[in-house]
Design a protein around this motif. Structure first.
Motif, mmCIF file in Angstrom:
data_model
loop_
_atom_site.group_PDB
_atom_site.id
_atom_site.type_symbol
_atom_site.label_atom_id
_atom_site.label_comp_id
_atom_site.label_asym_id
_atom_site.label_seq_id
_atom_site.Cartn_x
_atom_site.Cartn_y
_atom_site.Cartn_z
ATOM 1 N N VAL A 25 -20.704 -2.542 -7.661
ATOM 2 C CA VAL A 25 -21.187 -3.653 -8.888
ATOM 3 C C VAL A 25 -21.211 -4.975 -8.062
ATOM 4 C CG1 VAL A 25 -20.469 -4.789 -10.819
ATOM 5 C CG2 VAL A 25 -20.082 -2.228 -10.753
ATOM 6 N N THR A 26 -22.241 -5.612 -8.134
ATOM 7 C CA THR A 26 -22.322 -6.933 -7.524
ATOM 8 C C THR A 26 -22.457 -8.198 -8.372
ATOM 9 O OG1 THR A 26 -24.723 -6.669 -7.192
ATOM 10 C CG2 THR A 26 -23.429 -5.863 -5.250
ATOM 11 N N ILE A 27 -22.149 -9.485 -7.840
ATOM 12 C CA ILE A 27 -22.174 -10.834 -8.645
ATOM 13 C C ILE A 27 -22.808 -11.625 -7.597
ATOM 14 C CG2 ILE A 27 -20.285 -9.966 -9.958
ATOM 15 C CD1 ILE A 27 -18.485 -12.020 -8.218
ATOM 16 N N ASP A 28 -23.464 -12.746 -8.213
ATOM 17 C CA ASP A 28 -23.848 -13.740 -7.356
ATOM 18 C C ASP A 28 -22.684 -14.338 -6.317
ATOM 19 O OD1 ASP A 28 -26.466 -13.756 -8.566
ATOM 20 O OD2 ASP A 28 -25.545 -14.982 -9.941
ATOM 21 N N PRO A 29 -22.877 -14.706 -5.161
ATOM 22 C CA PRO A 29 -21.999 -15.230 -4.360
ATOM 23 C C PRO A 29 -21.382 -16.494 -4.738
ATOM 24 C CG PRO A 29 -24.005 -15.148 -3.213
ATOM 25 C CD PRO A 29 -24.433 -14.568 -4.591
ATOM 26 N N PRO A 30 -20.133 -16.890 -4.123
ATOM 27 C CA PRO A 30 -19.769 -18.368 -4.306
ATOM 28 C C PRO A 30 -20.914 -19.222 -3.699
ATOM 29 C CG PRO A 30 -18.116 -16.982 -3.008
ATOM 30 C CD PRO A 30 -19.357 -16.135 -3.289
ATOM 31 N N PRO A 31 -21.020 -20.265 -4.020
ATOM 32 C CA PRO A 31 -21.886 -21.198 -3.813
ATOM 33 C C PRO A 31 -22.093 -21.642 -2.184
ATOM 34 C CG PRO A 31 -21.013 -22.291 -5.775
ATOM 35 C CD PRO A 31 -20.043 -20.950 -5.249
ATOM 36 N N GLU A 32 -20.728 -21.747 -1.511
ATOM 37 C CA GLU A 32 -20.828 -21.796 -0.064
ATOM 38 C C GLU A 32 -21.512 -20.729 0.651
ATOM 39 O OE1 GLU A 32 -16.818 -20.320 -1.389
ATOM 40 O OE2 GLU A 32 -17.941 -21.648 -2.172
ATOM 41 N N GLN A 33 -21.364 -19.449 0.151
ATOM 42 C CA GLN A 33 -21.735 -18.264 0.709
ATOM 43 C C GLN A 33 -23.198 -17.840 0.367
ATOM 44 O OE1 GLN A 33 -20.159 -16.371 2.914
ATOM 45 N NE2 GLN A 33 -18.560 -17.646 3.059
ATOM 46 N N ALA A 34 -23.703 -18.389 -0.581
ATOM 47 C CA ALA A 34 -25.242 -18.201 -0.921
ATOM 48 C C ALA A 34 -26.099 -18.353 -0.084
ATOM 49 C CB ALA A 34 -25.564 -19.109 -2.359
ATOM 50 N N PRO A 35 -26.288 -19.205 1.022
ATOM 51 C CA PRO A 35 -27.237 -19.258 1.875
ATOM 52 C C PRO A 35 -27.012 -17.854 2.933
ATOM 53 C CG PRO A 35 -26.255 -21.182 1.848
ATOM 54 C CD PRO A 35 -25.220 -20.355 1.019
ATOM 55 N N LEU A 36 -25.878 -17.267 3.085
ATOM 56 C CA LEU A 36 -25.829 -16.334 3.821
ATOM 57 C C LEU A 36 -25.854 -14.660 3.064
ATOM 58 C CD1 LEU A 36 -22.491 -17.663 5.781
ATOM 59 C CD2 LEU A 36 -25.076 -17.410 6.419
ATOM 60 N N HIS A 37 -25.497 -14.663 1.833
ATOM 61 C CA HIS A 37 -25.624 -13.329 1.136
ATOM 62 C C HIS A 37 -26.309 -13.416 -0.235
ATOM 63 C CE1 HIS A 37 -22.482 -12.123 3.828
ATOM 64 N NE2 HIS A 37 -21.914 -13.217 3.516
ATOM 65 N N VAL A 38 -27.196 -12.525 -0.729
ATOM 66 C CA VAL A 38 -27.737 -12.538 -1.992
ATOM 67 C C VAL A 38 -26.758 -11.993 -2.948
ATOM 68 C CG1 VAL A 38 -29.579 -11.629 -3.060
ATOM 69 C CG2 VAL A 38 -30.224 -12.270 -0.462
ATOM 70 N N ARG A 39 -25.956 -11.060 -2.811
ATOM 71 C CA ARG A 39 -25.064 -10.384 -3.644
ATOM 72 C C ARG A 39 -23.825 -10.372 -3.008
ATOM 73 N NH1 ARG A 39 -26.415 -11.636 -8.229
ATOM 74 N NH2 ARG A 39 -25.493 -9.337 -9.081
ATOM 75 N N TRP A 40 -22.710 -10.287 -3.741
ATOM 76 C CA TRP A 40 -21.294 -10.166 -3.336
ATOM 77 C C TRP A 40 -20.463 -9.069 -4.264
ATOM 78 C CZ3 TRP A 40 -19.493 -13.679 -0.026
ATOM 79 C CH2 TRP A 40 -18.409 -13.887 0.194
ATOM 80 N N PRO A 41 -19.933 -8.190 -3.663
ATOM 81 C CA PRO A 41 -19.198 -7.319 -4.278
ATOM 82 C C PRO A 41 -18.217 -7.614 -5.378
ATOM 83 C CG PRO A 41 -18.671 -6.867 -1.815
ATOM 84 C CD PRO A 41 -19.487 -8.271 -2.194
ATOM 85 N N ARG A 42 -18.118 -7.144 -6.491
ATOM 86 C CA ARG A 42 -17.151 -7.462 -7.464
ATOM 87 C C ARG A 42 -15.732 -6.908 -7.279
ATOM 88 N NH1 ARG A 42 -15.654 -6.154 -13.242
ATOM 89 N NH2 ARG A 42 -15.377 -8.183 -14.270
ATOM 90 N N LEU A 43 -14.922 -7.694 -7.217
ATOM 91 C CA LEU A 43 -13.430 -7.592 -7.096
ATOM 92 C C LEU A 43 -12.845 -7.420 -8.609
ATOM 93 C CD1 LEU A 43 -12.212 -9.307 -4.035
ATOM 94 C CD2 LEU A 43 -13.027 -7.071 -4.237
ATOM 95 N N VAL A 44 -11.867 -6.147 -8.704
ATOM 96 C CA VAL A 44 -11.317 -6.136 -10.042
ATOM 97 C C VAL A 44 -9.768 -5.905 -9.723
ATOM 98 C CG1 VAL A 44 -11.094 -4.574 -11.911
ATOM 99 C CG2 VAL A 44 -13.468 -4.836 -11.117
ATOM 100 N N SER A 45 -9.133 -6.805 -10.498
ATOM 101 C CA SER A 45 -7.782 -6.736 -10.272
ATOM 102 C C SER A 45 -7.236 -5.726 -10.937
ATOM 103 C CB SER A 45 -7.209 -8.119 -11.309
ATOM 104 O OG SER A 45 -5.816 -7.794 -11.429
#
Length: 56
Positions: A25-45
């Protein structure tokens, strides 16, 4: 992304015949990582996952 012992990557294992896959499952990356990554893995507690699994 930092390593966290109380979180895990949300995904689903799938078996079809002799083939095995893991869908992450992926989400949008944090703004500072957006230029480097299109998607970000979703972490669950772990705490949230246990709470959800014990709901009626």
């Amino acid at each position: 992304m930092s390593s966290r012992r109380d979180h895990f990557i949300q995904g689903a294992p799938v078996w079809q015949g002799r083939e095995q896959r893991v869908y992450v499952v992926t989400i949008d990356p944090p703004p500072e990582q957006a230029p480097l990554h299109v998607r970000w893995p979703r972490l669950v507690s772990v705490v949230d996952a246990v709470a959800v699994s014990h709901q009626p």
